[in-house]
Design a protein around this motif. Structure first.
Motif, PDB file in Angstrom:
ATOM      1  N   ASP A   1      16.703   4.589   0.018  1.00  0.00           N
ATOM      2  CA  ASP A   1      16.265   5.757   0.786  1.00  0.00           C
ATOM      3  C   ASP A   1      16.254   7.033  -0.066  1.00  0.00           C
TER       4      ASP A   1
ATOM      5  N   ASN B   1       7.772   3.303  -4.609  1.00  0.00           N
ATOM      6  CA  ASN B   1       7.450   2.865  -3.243  1.00  0.00           C
ATOM      7  C   ASN B   1       8.754   2.364  -2.615  1.00  0.00           C
ATOM      8  N   SER B   2       9.434   3.254  -1.867  1.00  0.00           N
ATOM      9  CA  SER B   2      10.742   2.914  -1.293  1.00  0.00           C
ATOM     10  C   SER B   2      10.644   1.814  -0.246  1.00  0.00           C
ATOM     11  N   GLU B   3       9.551   1.802   0.530  1.00  0.00           N
ATOM     12  CA  GLU B   3       9.417   0.786   1.588  1.00  0.00           C
ATOM     13  C   GLU B   3       9.320  -0.614   0.992  1.00  0.00           C
ATOM     14  N   GLU B   4       8.527  -0.708  -0.098  1.00  0.00           N
ATOM     15  CA  GLU B   4       8.384  -2.017  -0.737  1.00  0.00           C
ATOM     16  C   GLU B   4       9.426  -2.217  -1.832  1.00  0.00           C
TER      17      GLU B   4
END
Length: 582
Positions: free
Chosen positions: A460, A527-530
């Motif tokens: 995060d 890309n924090s989500e991936e």
């Protein structure tokens, strides 16, 4: 006797005395009697005239007296001879010279017995005797003399305990005898067969299907009871003994029991009679649906276990099945023996009833509250729980929550950053750990937990710690054909794609980098989500070249020729193009 006159003197005396005719006849009888004697072996009647300690003196008539040994009159140690008693005796030996006659009471009795045997055999009559002892092939029987009863002739069926026959009195038929050899063969079976045939004929005249009759248990087998109805044997099959469960007829009967049965079927030609005992009472399934409606609570005894469930007896003749899936709300029961045992009393609810199929489905877990109904209230999502690791698998950890309820921490929910091949790398069975409730699925009975959720996800804040364009240093963790993985911090890796390794085109970085080597690269994208970070070594090198070029252009002196002017313009254009690419 020596005083008797010879014939001539006797006649003279008669003539001289002028005796009457009647007196003459008496004298002649007396004269003939004086020459008469009994033959040896002859049986005669005599009268006891005296008894001493060794002999009994018996008068057998014709002025003859004989002796009999005192032991022949002894019964149980006591002498039964009394003066004046009349007895039958046999003349054993006669000595005229010494006027001695030897008699035998025992032999006279045996002669009489043999005569009785002969008469009974010829008349096809019976004789009574007592079995005295067992001998090879049968029994010895006392019928006044010893006789032989073959084992095959002792009863209609083979006798299990032969000693039970000894000492008992029975009637027998004489099959054959030989007086010279003192051989007598008896049969009891012949009389029993005759008796059975008489009973059989009488029974067959009176029995019919549906009639209730009394019988005697004759034999027990695994599949039923043979009952003697009176010369006719009927089979009471094990399934017709009781409406309830019967493992073996010996649980209820013993040979010789008198029982009442109902004739179910009758085949006179083949002499087969099928009997029933449970048919004497009403079928309990006839009223089962009224007594055990769906939803009613019952208490019963476990009578049998199978792989798929337990059979519970509600009453004699009615059993219900508790399937393994209906035994526990929380446990996965592999075999009913893990939950119940035979003869145990259990509570259950009637789930379904089909009297026509004689089936009742029961549920044991339904007799108690379902813990899954309240678990979500007790442990709402986000709650931190503490429990002991009960099991470790390839895919995660099972944590004990409540009685019968386990929560699963999936391997993917153990750590945000660590690559875990197997949970046993970090935990062992019995460890007490904390986790957060992630999801509760009552329908599927699943309780999902997470350990990594106890801490914030480091991804995060990755963008804050590793800005795009920032130069970073990391350790090579893996080299593949498509690029190099670099660990920036524990659990955070970036990828230098093969196209970002060098300004020169290379096919693969394998062989050019080693795991553990520290290198420097430039952050290209995040890309924090991936959970991806793109790195570049090439861009870092290009920046170094640009700085050198800028420094060179800046240090160039005044242009003194047209060629120098053209060179300066070209270098400046290249710098501008590099800036546009970045």
């Amino acid at each position: 006797m020596d005083n008797f006159l010879d014939n001539e003197s006797t006649e003279e005396t008669i003539e001289k005395d002028s005796v009457t005719g009647e007196s003459m006849a008496e004298l002649m009888d007396l004269y003939e009697e004086s020459f008469k004697r009994f033959a040896e072996g002859e049986v005669v009647n005599g009268k006891i005239i005296s008894v001493d300690k060794d002999h009994v003196l018996v008068d057998i008539g014709y002025k003859s007296e004989g002796q009999i040994r005192i032991r022949e009159f002894e019964v149980d140690g006591e002498v039964t001879a009394q003066v004046g008693d009349t007895v039958e005796v046999m003349v054993e030996w006669w000595d005229d010279e010494n006027e001695v006659v030897v008699l035998s009471k025992e032999k006279a009795e045996k002669v009489k017995v043999w005569d009785d045997i002969k008469n009974r055999h010829e008349a096809d009559d019976t004789i009574t005797g007592t079995i005295t002892n067992r001998v090879k092939g049968g029994f010895s029987v006392d019928i006044g003399v010893q006789a032989f009863l073959p084992g095959s002739q002792a009863d209609l069926r083979p006798i299990r305990n032969l000693d039970e026959m000894v000492g008992k009195e029975f009637d027998f038929k004489i099959l054959k005898y030989n007086r010279k050899r003192s051989n007598i063969v008896l049969s009891r079976r012949v009389l029993l067969e005759e008796e059975r045939e008489e009973k059989r004929a009488k029974t067959l005249e009176t029995i019919h299907e549906g009639k209730v009759v009394a019988g005697i248990v004759k034999n027990l087998t695994e599949y039923g009871v043979f009952v003697d109805l009176g010369g006719v044997d009927g089979l009471l099959h094990i399934t017709d003994i009781s409406w309830g469960r019967v493992k073996h007829p010996s649980e209820l009967f013993t040979v010789g029991d008198e029982i009442n049965v109902k004739i179910l079927s009758l085949d006179l030609e083949r002499e087969r009679v099928s009997l029933g005992m449970k048919q004497l009472t009403e079928d309990p399934w006839a009223s089962a649906i009224d007594k055990y409606p769906v939803g009613s609570r019952i208490s019963g005894k476990v009578v049998s276990l199978t792989d798929y469930g337990a059979f519970v007896e509600l009453e004699e003749g009615i059993e219900g099945l508790i399937h393994v899936s209906e035994m526990s709300w929380t446990r996965k029961v592999r075999h009913p023996s893990k939950v119940v045992s035979v003869n145990e009393i259990v509570d259950a609810l009637v789930l379904d009833i089909k009297p026509e199929n004689r089936r009742i489905s029961l549920g044991m877990k339904q007799a108690a509250p379902n813990p899954w109904d309240v678990i979500s209230d007790k442990y709402p999502i986000g709650t931190t729980i503490e429990g002991k690791i009960k099991n470790i698998t390839d895919f995660g950890l099972f944590i004990g929550i409540d009685e019968g309820i386990d929560g699963l921490v999936h391997i993917s929910d153990i750590s945000w950053t660590k690559r875990i091949k197997h949970p046993s790398e970090m935990y062992k069975k019995g460890d007490v750990i904390q986790a957060i409730v992630l999801e509760i699925d009552k329908a599927q009975e699943r309780f999902s937990l997470g350990i990594k959720q106890l801490q914030a996800d480091p991804w995060d804040t990755v963008a804050e710690r590793y800005e795009v364009g920032k130069e970073i240093t990391g350790t090579v963790t893996n080299v593949t054909d498509f690029g190099v993985f670099v660990e920036l911090e524990e659990g955070i890796e970036g990828l230098v794609h093969v196209s970002e390794i060098s300004k020169e085109k290379i096919k693969t970085p394998v062989g050019q980098f080693e795991v553990g080597v520290v290198l420097t690269a430039k952050v290209m994208n995040i890309n924090s989500e991936e959970r991806r970070i793109g790195l570049s070594i090439k861009r870092l090198d290009m920046e170094d070249d640009q700085e050198l070029l800028t420094e060179y252009v800046s240090n160039m002196g005044p242009v003194t020729s047209s060629f120098g002017e053209i060179l300066r313009e070209n270098l400046q254009e290249k710098l501008n193009n590099n800036d546009d690419e970045q």
